[in-house]
Motif scaffolding. Structure first.
Motif, PDB file in Angstrom:
ATOM      1  N   GLN A   7       0.986  -1.319  -0.021  1.00 44.37           N
ATOM      2  CA  GLN A   7       0.029   0.033  -0.154  1.00 44.37           C
ATOM      3  C   GLN A   7       0.902   1.183  -0.045  1.00 44.37           C
ATOM      4  N   ALA A   8       2.075   1.003   0.629  1.00 39.78           N
ATOM      5  CA  ALA A   8       3.095   2.234   0.569  1.00 39.78           C
ATOM      6  C   ALA A   8       3.441   2.859  -0.924  1.00 39.78           C
ATOM      7  N   ILE A   9       3.576   1.576  -1.433  1.00 40.80           N
ATOM      8  CA  ILE A   9       4.017   1.861  -3.023  1.00 40.80           C
ATOM      9  C   ILE A   9       2.825   2.686  -3.838  1.00 40.80           C
ATOM     10  N   VAL A  10       1.557   2.176  -3.400  1.00 37.53           N
ATOM     11  CA  VAL A  10       0.552   3.132  -4.251  1.00 37.53           C
ATOM     12  C   VAL A  10       0.540   4.562  -3.773  1.00 37.53           C
ATOM     13  N   PHE A  11       0.824   4.851  -2.375  1.00 35.85           N
ATOM     14  CA  PHE A  11       0.697   6.038  -1.795  1.00 35.85           C
ATOM     15  C   PHE A  11       1.984   6.900  -2.212  1.00 35.85           C
ATOM     16  N   GLU A  12       3.183   6.076  -2.625  1.00 36.06           N
ATOM     17  CA  GLU A  12       4.339   7.059  -3.313  1.00 36.06           C
ATOM     18  C   GLU A  12       3.664   7.746  -4.846  1.00 36.06           C
ATOM     19  N   LEU A  13       3.030   6.855  -5.377  1.00 33.55           N
ATOM     20  CA  LEU A  13       2.717   7.008  -6.758  1.00 33.55           C
ATOM     21  C   LEU A  13       1.501   8.166  -6.775  1.00 33.55           C
ATOM     22  N   VAL A  14       0.576   7.908  -5.980  1.00 35.03           N
ATOM     23  CA  VAL A  14      -0.611   8.927  -5.726  1.00 35.03           C
ATOM     24  C   VAL A  14      -0.616   9.553  -4.491  1.00 35.03           C
ATOM     25  N   ASP A  15      -0.724  10.907  -4.422  1.00 34.27           N
ATOM     26  CA  ASP A  15      -0.943  11.450  -3.164  1.00 34.27           C
ATOM     27  C   ASP A  15      -2.393  11.572  -2.697  1.00 34.27           C
ATOM     28  N   GLY A  16      -2.620  10.632  -1.768  1.00 33.16           N
ATOM     29  CA  GLY A  16      -3.725  10.409  -1.197  1.00 33.16           C
ATOM     30  C   GLY A  16      -4.216  11.830  -0.304  1.00 33.16           C
ATOM     31  N   LYS A  17      -3.327  12.510   0.062  1.00 32.95           N
ATOM     32  CA  LYS A  17      -3.572  13.764   0.645  1.00 32.95           C
ATOM     33  C   LYS A  17      -4.327  14.573  -0.112  1.00 32.95           C
ATOM     34  N   THR A  18      -4.328  14.688  -1.174  1.00 30.31           N
ATOM     35  CA  THR A  18      -5.046  15.657  -1.946  1.00 30.31           C
ATOM     36  C   THR A  18      -6.642  15.336  -1.799  1.00 30.31           C
ATOM     37  N   ILE A  19      -7.050  14.041  -1.324  1.00 32.40           N
ATOM     38  CA  ILE A  19      -8.367  13.557  -1.479  1.00 32.40           C
ATOM     39  C   ILE A  19      -8.562  13.233   0.053  1.00 32.40           C
ATOM     40  N   GLY A  20      -7.858  13.682   0.973  1.00 32.42           N
ATOM     41  CA  GLY A  20      -7.994  13.767   2.207  1.00 32.42           C
ATOM     42  C   GLY A  20      -7.724  12.107   2.821  1.00 32.42           C
ATOM     43  N   VAL A  21      -7.037  11.274   2.068  1.00 29.62           N
ATOM     44  CA  VAL A  21      -6.698   9.858   2.410  1.00 29.62           C
ATOM     45  C   VAL A  21      -5.298   9.577   3.004  1.00 29.62           C
ATOM     46  N   THR A  22      -5.052   9.269   4.016  1.00 30.04           N
ATOM     47  CA  THR A  22      -3.569   8.885   4.750  1.00 30.04           C
ATOM     48  C   THR A  22      -3.140   7.397   4.758  1.00 30.04           C
ATOM     49  N   LEU A  23      -2.165   7.130   5.122  1.00 30.72           N
ATOM     50  CA  LEU A  23      -1.835   5.792   5.699  1.00 30.72           C
ATOM     51  C   LEU A  23      -1.379   5.823   7.048  1.00 30.72           C
ATOM     52  N   ASN A  24      -1.726   4.965   8.008  1.00 26.89           N
ATOM     53  CA  ASN A  24      -1.328   4.915   9.214  1.00 26.89           C
ATOM     54  C   ASN A  24       0.039   4.047   9.196  1.00 26.89           C
ATOM     55  N   VAL A  32     -11.232   4.704   7.237  1.00 27.58           N
ATOM     56  CA  VAL A  32     -11.014   3.495   7.182  1.00 27.58           C
ATOM     57  C   VAL A  32     -12.001   3.007   6.045  1.00 27.58           C
ATOM     58  N   LYS A  33     -13.107   4.003   5.625  1.00 31.39           N
ATOM     59  CA  LYS A  33     -13.909   3.365   4.434  1.00 31.39           C
ATOM     60  C   LYS A  33     -13.458   3.607   3.226  1.00 31.39           C
ATOM     61  N   SER A  34     -11.925   3.896   3.151  1.00 32.55           N
ATOM     62  CA  SER A  34     -11.278   4.145   1.738  1.00 32.55           C
ATOM     63  C   SER A  34     -10.702   2.883   1.380  1.00 32.55           C
ATOM     64  N   ILE A  35     -10.986   2.908   0.026  1.00 36.29           N
ATOM     65  CA  ILE A  35     -10.402   1.375  -0.590  1.00 36.29           C
ATOM     66  C   ILE A  35      -9.359   1.900  -1.920  1.00 36.29           C
ATOM     67  N   SER A  36      -8.416   1.064  -2.168  1.00 36.88           N
ATOM     68  CA  SER A  36      -7.554   1.528  -3.380  1.00 36.88           C
ATOM     69  C   SER A  36      -7.856   0.360  -4.543  1.00 36.88           C
ATOM     70  N   VAL A  37      -7.608   0.681  -5.461  1.00 33.36           N
ATOM     71  CA  VAL A  37      -7.827  -0.082  -6.736  1.00 33.36           C
ATOM     72  C   VAL A  37      -6.711   0.285  -7.539  1.00 33.36           C
ATOM     73  N   VAL A  38      -6.129  -0.918  -8.167  1.00 32.36           N
ATOM     74  CA  VAL A  38      -4.986  -0.656  -9.103  1.00 32.36           C
ATOM     75  C   VAL A  38      -5.364  -1.335 -10.232  1.00 32.36           C
ATOM     76  N   TYR A  39      -5.170  -0.936 -11.640  1.00 32.25           N
ATOM     77  CA  TYR A  39      -5.465  -1.684 -12.705  1.00 32.25           C
ATOM     78  C   TYR A  39      -4.409  -1.345 -13.728  1.00 32.25           C
ATOM     79  N   GLY A  40      -4.239  -2.201 -14.672  1.00 35.52           N
ATOM     80  CA  GLY A  40      -3.065  -1.863 -15.775  1.00 35.52           C
ATOM     81  C   GLY A  40      -1.801  -2.062 -15.528  1.00 35.52           C
TER      82      GLY A  40
END
Length: 68
Positions: A7-24, A32-40
């Protein structure tokens, strides 16, 4: 079947803070209702031009990028 640490790799590529999502520290997203989806992801992946507009994407090092 992903390791939650990836999940840390995803957050390195996409700045979740811009939509109010962070990692603990446990790599869980807050809120906690946030989800991540990766395709391609992967080599030799066919991507149709109409599915994505590279000119609007900020991943400048993407292997599928066609826009300069």
């Amino acid at each position: 079947e992903w390791n939650i640490q990836d999940q840390a790799i995803v957050f390195e590529l996409v700045d979740g803070k811009t939509i109010g999502v962070t990692l603990n520290e446990s790599m869980m997203m807050i809120p906690v209702k946030s989800i991540s989806v990766v395709y391609g992801i992967g080599e030799e992946l066919n991507m149709l031009d109409y599915e994505h507009d590279c000119a609007r994407c900020n991943l400048t090092n993407c292997q599928f990028r066609v826009a300069q």
